[in-house]
Design a protein around this motif. Structure first.
Motif, PDB file in Angstrom:
ATOM      1  N   VAL A 155      44.303  -0.618 -30.107  1.00  0.00           N
ATOM      2  CA  VAL A 155      43.887  -1.400 -28.935  1.00  0.00           C
ATOM      3  C   VAL A 155      44.762  -2.654 -28.820  1.00  0.00           C
ATOM      4  O   VAL A 155      45.194  -3.030 -27.729  1.00  0.00           O
TER       5      VAL A 155
ATOM      6  N   GLN B 222      48.310   6.788 -24.583  1.00  0.00           N
ATOM      7  CA  GLN B 222      47.547   5.647 -24.074  1.00  0.00           C
ATOM      8  C   GLN B 222      48.345   4.353 -24.188  1.00  0.00           C
ATOM      9  O   GLN B 222      48.246   3.483 -23.330  1.00  0.00           O
TER      10      GLN B 222
ATOM     11  N   TYR C 170      44.892  11.991 -31.782  1.00  0.00           N
ATOM     12  CA  TYR C 170      43.809  11.558 -30.890  1.00  0.00           C
ATOM     13  C   TYR C 170      42.982  10.458 -31.559  1.00  0.00           C
ATOM     14  O   TYR C 170      42.999  10.331 -32.783  1.00  0.00           O
TER      15      TYR C 170
ATOM     16  N   ILE D 189      53.005   1.058 -17.006  1.00  0.00           N
ATOM     17  CA  ILE D 189      52.340   0.607 -15.780  1.00  0.00           C
ATOM     18  C   ILE D 189      53.000  -0.630 -15.167  1.00  0.00           C
ATOM     19  O   ILE D 189      53.057  -0.766 -13.949  1.00  0.00           O
TER      20      ILE D 189
ATOM     21  N   GLU E 265      51.152   4.566 -21.547  1.00  0.00           N
ATOM     22  CA  GLU E 265      50.630   4.282 -20.214  1.00  0.00           C
ATOM     23  C   GLU E 265      50.646   2.775 -19.946  1.00  0.00           C
ATOM     24  O   GLU E 265      51.052   2.318 -18.880  1.00  0.00           O
ATOM     25  N   ALA E 266      50.213   2.018 -20.977  1.00  0.00           N
ATOM     26  CA  ALA E 266      50.191   0.564 -20.827  1.00  0.00           C
ATOM     27  C   ALA E 266      51.607   0.014 -20.677  1.00  0.00           C
ATOM     28  O   ALA E 266      51.836  -0.957 -19.963  1.00  0.00           O
TER      29      ALA E 266
ATOM     30  N   ILE F 285      48.016  -1.714 -27.376  1.00  0.00           N
ATOM     31  CA  ILE F 285      47.915  -1.537 -25.925  1.00  0.00           C
ATOM     32  C   ILE F 285      47.906  -2.895 -25.234  1.00  0.00           C
ATOM     33  O   ILE F 285      48.584  -3.115 -24.234  1.00  0.00           O
TER      34      ILE F 285
ATOM     35  N   LEU G 199      38.886   3.684 -26.635  1.00  0.00           N
ATOM     36  CA  LEU G 199      40.030   4.543 -26.339  1.00  0.00           C
ATOM     37  C   LEU G 199      39.526   5.830 -25.720  1.00  0.00           C
ATOM     38  O   LEU G 199      38.469   6.337 -26.100  1.00  0.00           O
ATOM     39  N   ASN G 200      40.274   6.343 -24.780  1.00  0.00           N
ATOM     40  CA  ASN G 200      39.879   7.601 -24.150  1.00  0.00           C
ATOM     41  C   ASN G 200      39.988   8.725 -25.179  1.00  0.00           C
ATOM     42  O   ASN G 200      41.071   8.982 -25.704  1.00  0.00           O
ATOM     43  N   PRO G 201      38.881   9.391 -25.484  1.00  0.00           N
ATOM     44  CA  PRO G 201      38.888  10.355 -26.589  1.00  0.00           C
ATOM     45  C   PRO G 201      39.754  11.598 -26.328  1.00  0.00           C
ATOM     46  O   PRO G 201      40.088  12.295 -27.269  1.00  0.00           O
ATOM     47  N   THR G 202      40.130  11.855 -25.086  1.00  0.00           N
ATOM     48  CA  THR G 202      40.841  13.106 -24.818  1.00  0.00           C
ATOM     49  C   THR G 202      42.342  12.913 -24.616  1.00  0.00           C
ATOM     50  O   THR G 202      43.035  13.853 -24.264  1.00  0.00           O
ATOM     51  N   ILE G 203      42.836  11.683 -24.795  1.00  0.00           N
ATOM     52  CA  ILE G 203      44.267  11.436 -24.619  1.00  0.00           C
ATOM     53  C   ILE G 203      44.822  10.892 -25.938  1.00  0.00           C
ATOM     54  O   ILE G 203      44.158  10.105 -26.618  1.00  0.00           O
TER      55      ILE G 203
END
Lengths: 335, 335
Positions: B164, B112, B151, B119, B115-116, B167, B103-107
């Motif tokens: 995950v 996240q 986060y 999209i 976003e999925a 997502i 996972l992107n640590p800053t979002i």
């Protein structure tokens, strides 16, 4: 409460560094060989006898021991009096007040352009990583960043001012046209080009490499699985994650680009702080040199600290770590 | 029932400095709707690469040499990168081994997942947020409303794996590839995640390819099992076939290496020797060197797939009509 302590620490640090800087510059400038009277009296010094010289030195307050001179200067500076420029025989602040805007315009534009172009070029190279276009940009970039800026300046002056005659070679504006915008822009083109050419690749390469590294992180795999394409991944995820280091680089590079600006100002006889700084060092214009060094120093130290603060704010993990430590401290005291 | 996903004669190679590494060699299998297929094999046998090549998210030096991947009648190996982006996440999705770095640590987790959702679907942000909270509840994340704004570093390993999975499920894909999703988790969390995957399959009817080297997990989850060795599927059949009537010597080896709780043997069984180097594959059957039952022909020619029943086939010369009859050394006694 913690924020106050944090801020207090930073301020103390800041003041200490600046005082130290002023002492070093004060001593070094006075210890360097040369005659400060030359800048005040010009060629008249040669006709003075020893007694007259001594008297003149007394008048400028240069006979006392250096530490005493420093204390006097500090006392005056506290009242906002930074002394006179020996060369211009005017208050230092007045002389600087006339030209500082020129440096801000040139340096500011160079800085903004460098980082904007570096970001765009860095992203472009990352998106086309290892393709021909990326390889070409990399090679050209290395070449341009390796050429010394004063030489590029001379080359550009030769081509555009002497051979083609389309751009002016020196000054900030044509004679008597300080308010003419076109004239000012025309005089900015060459110095700006040199500043961008000599610094751009350095930062582009940093961004490109950071992004190329970032795009190999595990989380990018999950982004791909979501169905994001490379462009979306770079813009929405990777860019954000390299921002803390990018902002740090931006802050640290302020002196780098400022130094470049000073050199370029000298070559293009651009009336700014750089030319002034060079002159004052050359002619032992002590008060001027000290103030200019302090301005530069304050700016550099300030932006470095700013970078630290911004960095703490951007990355949520850093904030988290600090709050965790606070929490531990509190429990420790309550036990 | 027709096949949802079909992989025909897929071959994947990595080009390295030492030469071409054939990681997946001539792999064929199919997956029906709502079915779970487990791919069993030891580390480095090409399980993960096989799945990444289905999604076409191989590292740059890896490429599909030949074969086809047919999803809903469409050959995915022939799709343009752009159309492939539309398939990923929407039709077929994947979860991975190590949720800590995925996972992107800053979002924030919520963003996240959103976003999925966004999209592949044209819905409003607020609808996407609602959907993402539903997804978080579906994967068993408590207090989803608050967790939405947190986060990844606020989450434990099991919670990250759940995120995950959320997502991966965001656009209701038809196929989920699970690449050892429980390997990096501790045992109690492993059981929870396996249960979760089964629950989700019951609710959504998703087809799952489950990669594992854990025979117990395969037995618990899968209707069908494929055993991989050195980049090839050596035996494929229903769970019943593989556990109660294994035919390939490698499968026998795997079964006998299972520790038995009621046995008082001092040493655990193992398959002697090492897997072959995929860079220099031996002639004939890749397993021949470690195979106690190897025939002369095993060193000369690769065995084809022999059909044992409608659902069961294996690639070993022992199944040839002229081969000597061998008594399998193991009887499955339950896990």
């Amino acid at each position: 409460m913690n924020d106050v302590i944090y801020l207090g620490k930073k301020v103390i640090q800041f003041v200490l560094v600046i005082v130290l800087l002023s002492i070093i510059v004060f001593y070094m400038s006075r210890l360097s060989p040369g005659d400060p009277l030359m800048s005040y009296y010009g060629d008249g010094v040669e006709r003075m006898n020893t007694a007259q010289k001594l008297e003149a030195m007394d008048k400028l307050g240069l006979n006392a021991p250096i530490y005493k001179q420093y204390i006097d200067w500090l006392a005056n500076a506290a009242h906002g009096e930074y002394g006179i420029s020996y060369k211009y025989k005017q208050d230092v602040t007045v002389v600087i007040g006339d030209v500082y805007k020129n440096t801000i315009i040139l340096g500011g534009l160079a800085y903004t352009l460098n980082f904007l172009l570096a970001l765009l070029l860095g992203i472009f190279c990352t998106l086309h990583e290892d393709q021909t276009i990326d390889k070409i940009i990399c090679k050209v970039g290395v070449v341009t960043s390796c050429i010394p800026s004063f030489w590029v300046s001379l080359l550009l002056i030769l081509i555009f001012s002497i051979n083609l005659g389309i751009l002016p070679s020196s000054g900030a504006y044509a004679l008597g046209q300080s308010n003419n915008l076109t004239s000012r822009i025309g005089h900015l083109v060459l110095p700006l080009t040199v500043l961008v050419l000599s610094h751009l690749w350095y930062y582009t390469y940093m961004i490109r490499n950071k992004l190329v590294e970032e795009i190999r992180q595990d989380y990018v795999l999950l982004c791909k699985v979501k169905g994001l394409n490379k462009k979306q991944i770079v813009y929405k995820h990777c860019l954000r994650n390299i921002m803390p280091s990018y902002i740090t680089i931006m802050a640290i590079s302020v002196p780098h680009i400022l130094g470049g600006t000073y050199v370029v100002e000298k070559v293009f006889s651009y009336p700014g702080l750089g030319s002034l700084c060079f002159e004052s060092a050359k002619y032992h214009d002590y008060n001027m040199l000290l103030v200019l060094c302090l301005i530069t120093g304050i700016l550099v130290v300030f932006v470095n600290m700013l970078a630290q603060v911004i960095n703490d704010k951007i990355d949520p993990r850093m904030k988290h770590d600090r709050s965790e430590i606070d929490w531990n401290c509190n429990t420790a005291t309550s036990i | 029932m027709s096949n949802l996903l079909e992989v025909n004669h897929l071959a994947v190679s990595f080009s390295t400095e030492e030469g071409e590494v054939q990681v997946v060699r001539d792999v064929s299998f199919s997956l029906k709707k709502g079915e779970t297929l487990a791919i069993l094999g030891e580390s480095g046998c090409g399980k993960s690469v096989l799945c990444k090549s289905i999604l076409r998210i191989l590292p740059e030096n890896g490429s599909i040499k030949s074969g086809e991947v047919i999803l809903n009648g469409e050959n995915m190996t022939k799709l343009s990168p752009k159309s492939m982006d539309r398939v990923r996440g929407k039709e077929i999705s994947m979860i991975f081994q190590d949720p800590m770095t995925l996972l992107n640590p800053t979002i924030t987790i919520g963003k996240q997942i959103m976003e999925a959702v966004l999209i592949h679907q044209k819905i409003s942000k607020s609808a996407a947020k609602k959907k993402s909270i539903e997804l978080m509840e579906l994967v068993g994340l408590d207090d989803a409303e608050n967790r939405h704004a947190q986060y990844p570093h606020h989450f434990s390993g099991g919670m990250r794996q759940r995120s995950v999975i959320a997502i991966a499920l965001a656009c209701n894909p038809k196929v989920l590839i699970a690449d050892e999703p429980t390997t990096a988790l501790d045992v109690t969390i492993q059981a929870q995640i396996l249960e979760l995957i089964q629950e989700i399959q019951a609710k959504t009817g998703i087809s799952i390819i489950f990669i594992t080297h854990d025979l117990g997990v395969a037995a618990q989850l899968a209707q069908r099992i494929a055993v991989m060795y050195a980049g090839k599927i050596v035996e494929i059949g229903t769970a019943q076939d593989i556990f109660y009537d294994p035919r390939h010597p490698y499968t026998w080896g795997l079964m006998s290496s299972l520790p038995k709780i009621d046995s008082d043997e001092g040493l655990l069984n193992c398959i002697s020797g090492m897997p072959p180097n995929l860079l220099h594959l031996p002639r004939g059957d890749a397993f021949a060197q470690r195979n106690k039952y190897a025939l002369k022909i095993d060193y000369l020619a690769e065995p084809p797939m022999f059909k044992i029943s409608a659902t069961h086939s294996a690639a070993t010369w022992l199944l040839h009509q002229d081969a000597p009859k061998v008594q399998p050394p193991v009887r499955f006694q339950g896990l």
